[in-house]
Design an enzyme around this catalytic site. Structure first.
Site, mmCIF file in Angstrom:
data_model
loop_
_atom_site.group_PDB
_atom_site.id
_atom_site.type_symbol
_atom_site.label_atom_id
_atom_site.label_comp_id
_atom_site.label_asym_id
_atom_site.label_seq_id
_atom_site.Cartn_x
_atom_site.Cartn_y
_atom_site.Cartn_z
ATOM 1 N N ALA A 138 0.655 -1.259 0.019
ATOM 2 C CA ALA A 138 -0.020 -0.135 -0.004
ATOM 3 C C ALA A 138 1.055 1.465 -0.054
ATOM 4 O O ALA A 138 0.315 2.454 0.500
ATOM 5 C CB ALA A 138 -0.796 0.029 1.078
ATOM 6 N N HIS A 139 2.237 1.260 -0.735
ATOM 7 C CA HIS A 139 2.994 2.452 -0.792
ATOM 8 C C HIS A 139 3.043 2.775 -2.058
ATOM 9 O O HIS A 139 3.186 1.984 -3.242
ATOM 10 C CB HIS A 139 4.203 2.026 -0.270
ATOM 11 C CG HIS A 139 4.373 1.777 1.150
ATOM 12 N ND1 HIS A 139 4.874 2.685 2.092
ATOM 13 C CD2 HIS A 139 3.913 0.553 1.806
ATOM 14 C CE1 HIS A 139 4.742 1.882 3.387
ATOM 15 N NE2 HIS A 139 4.127 0.685 3.176
ATOM 16 N N HIS A 193 8.933 -5.508 2.722
ATOM 17 C CA HIS A 193 8.552 -5.136 1.537
ATOM 18 C C HIS A 193 9.761 -5.245 0.389
ATOM 19 O O HIS A 193 10.551 -4.335 -0.190
ATOM 20 C CB HIS A 193 8.420 -3.505 1.552
ATOM 21 C CG HIS A 193 7.032 -3.333 2.083
ATOM 22 N ND1 HIS A 193 5.838 -3.328 1.308
ATOM 23 C CD2 HIS A 193 6.604 -3.105 3.369
ATOM 24 C CE1 HIS A 193 4.981 -3.049 2.093
ATOM 25 N NE2 HIS A 193 5.188 -2.898 3.203
ATOM 26 N N HIS A 214 6.191 -7.560 9.290
ATOM 27 C CA HIS A 214 5.081 -8.360 9.094
ATOM 28 C C HIS A 214 5.353 -9.515 8.079
ATOM 29 O O HIS A 214 5.091 -9.719 6.938
ATOM 30 C CB HIS A 214 3.733 -7.512 8.373
ATOM 31 C CG HIS A 214 4.152 -6.530 7.459
ATOM 32 N ND1 HIS A 214 4.885 -6.912 6.193
ATOM 33 C CD2 HIS A 214 3.462 -5.259 7.120
ATOM 34 C CE1 HIS A 214 4.602 -5.658 5.235
ATOM 35 N NE2 HIS A 214 4.180 -4.723 5.894
ATOM 36 N N ASP A 271 -0.440 -3.068 12.489
ATOM 37 C CA ASP A 271 -0.509 -2.303 11.083
ATOM 38 C C ASP A 271 -1.747 -1.694 10.804
ATOM 39 O O ASP A 271 -2.102 -1.558 9.587
ATOM 40 C CB ASP A 271 -0.280 -3.259 10.016
ATOM 41 C CG ASP A 271 0.484 -2.839 8.766
ATOM 42 O OD1 ASP A 271 0.796 -1.809 8.697
ATOM 43 O OD2 ASP A 271 0.552 -3.454 7.625
ATOM 44 N N ALA A 306 -4.208 -3.377 2.363
ATOM 45 C CA ALA A 306 -3.695 -1.974 2.545
ATOM 46 C C ALA A 306 -3.737 -1.896 4.264
ATOM 47 O O ALA A 306 -4.625 -1.144 4.734
ATOM 48 C CB ALA A 306 -4.563 -0.938 2.035
ATOM 49 N N GLY A 307 -2.823 -2.507 5.209
ATOM 50 C CA GLY A 307 -2.930 -2.444 6.480
ATOM 51 C C GLY A 307 -4.072 -3.094 7.270
ATOM 52 O O GLY A 307 -4.718 -3.930 6.353
#
Length: 387
Positions: A138-139, A193, A214, A271, A306-307
């Site tokens: 989600a970045h 990531h 995560h 998160d 997304a989180g």
């Protein structure tokens, strides 16, 4: 100011003490014991009723809650923290998503100011911009970049000693030098990531990275011929593995497996994004639009998670339901995350420790929360969005 909590199952330091009592005085644990406690004149007495008393929860990776995103300024951070505190998170690291340089520097300085005013804010976590574009989650991929030395120095200056953690992909150009510089600056480096294989992740852990961001999410999974970063983290006893135990990011059976494979090295994080504790609908996470349906957040128009909308008390209930022993689950919410970001003084209820504590009922739902001995009047009155 003195508070006596009695008649509880005290869960601390990996053990359960039955029929326990704990006294908080002037913000710290003054005494503890079992059986009938001595009483002091004028103190507040809380009857535990056989409930569970734990140290305060510590979240080292969360982006918001209660309708507020931590990227949106000091008031948003305060609102989000108030929401999570009611769910047992007495202290937290404030996570920031990837943004442009000017915005990131301003947000780091803002958190530094907040941390100087409020010691329940442990500092900041930069989840980006040093991420692999192929695992951006989600970045915004257009804002990702390699950890150039000048960029790292700019971030450290803006954080003014309050950056607790930075997530990076160790395969990026300049990552080795960045890990060394951040290590020397007292910043916990997290691998995440990333497209790193097991060998690349292992080298990063040997060089000083101490957290896996995560676990399983936004990285290679475990294959019997290509074990990936999760196995590299499991094989290094110095590495803490973050886990999002919301039943969406990682299957509960896999979460239980991680607790078996890495005792005392699991940190249960939320998160969480702004939608935690709020209704389904449209939100933003950093520069990206997010849709929340059924409590699950995804980047708008995609299947990318997304989180989360998780709270730490809900995470506790989920992992215990998955078969994880209560003391191990509590350690993953308290001592382990504290250790991961260099705060070994937190996460325990020893005599002399800060009186951060959570009183839960038999179903592990929050009844009371104390931060430095002060009770949160709103704790226990909300229902979780994701049970």
């Amino acid at each position: 100011m003195s508070t006596l909590v009695r008649g509880v199952r005290l869960v601390d330091r990996g053990a359960i003490v039955e029929d326990a009592w704990v006294r908080f005085t002037d913000g710290r644990v003054a005494a503890r014991g079992t059986g009938r406690p001595p009483t002091a004149a004028g103190e507040t007495v809380v009857e535990g009723g056989g409930g569970v008393l734990t140290p305060g929860f510590i979240d080292i990776h969360g982006h918001g809650g209660g309708g507020s995103a931590f990227d949106d300024g000091a008031d948003a951070v305060r609102r989000g923290r108030a929401f999570h505190r009611r769910h047992g998170t007495t202290r937290a690291v404030i996570s920031l998503v990837t943004a442009g340089s000017a915005d990131l520097l301003a947000r780091l300085a803002m958190i530094a100011r907040l941390a100087s005013e409020d010691d329940t804010i442990l500092g900041s976590h930069l989840e980006g911009p040093f991420l692999d574009p192929g695992h951006h989650g989600a970045h915004d991929p257009d804002l990702l970049r390699a950890p150039a030395p000048a960029t790292v120095e700019d971030l450290l200056r803006a954080g003014a000693g309050t950056i607790r953690q930075i997530t990076l992909a160790p395969e990026l150009a300049g990552a080795d030098a960045a890990i060394a510089r951040l290590w020397n600056a007292g910043v916990t480096v997290a691998v995440g990531h990333t497209d790193a294989d097991a060998a690349t992740a292992a080298r990063a852990f040997e060089a000083g990275a101490r957290v896996l961001t995560h676990a399983f999410n936004a990285m290679r999974g475990i294959h019997h011929r290509h074990p990936g970063p999760v196995v590299a983290a499991l094989r290094n006893d110095r590495v803490v593995l973050e886990v999002i135990a919301d039943g969406v990011h990682v299957h509960p059976d896999v979460v239980a497996m991680l607790f078996t494979a890495a005792p005392d090295r699991i940190a249960l994080i939320t998160d969480a994004m702004a939608a935690a504790g709020s209704r389904d609908g449209s939100y933003t996470l950093g520069a990206l639009a997010v849709d929340v349906q059924g409590g699950v957040a995804r980047v708008q128009g995609t299947d990318t998670i997304a989180g989360s909308t998780l709270t730490q008390d809900a995470a506790l209930r989920r992992v215990v339901a998955a078969g994880v022993a209560l003391p191990a689950a509590v350690t993953a919410l308290t001592a382990t995350p504290a250790r991961a970001v260099g705060r070994d003084d937190l996460g325990h209820l020893d005599v002399g420790s800060l009186a951060d504590a959570v009183l839960l009922d038999a179903e592990l739902r929050v009844r009371r929360v104390w931060t430095a001995g002060v009770a949160d009047a709103a704790a226990g009155i909300e229902q979780d969005i994701a049970p």
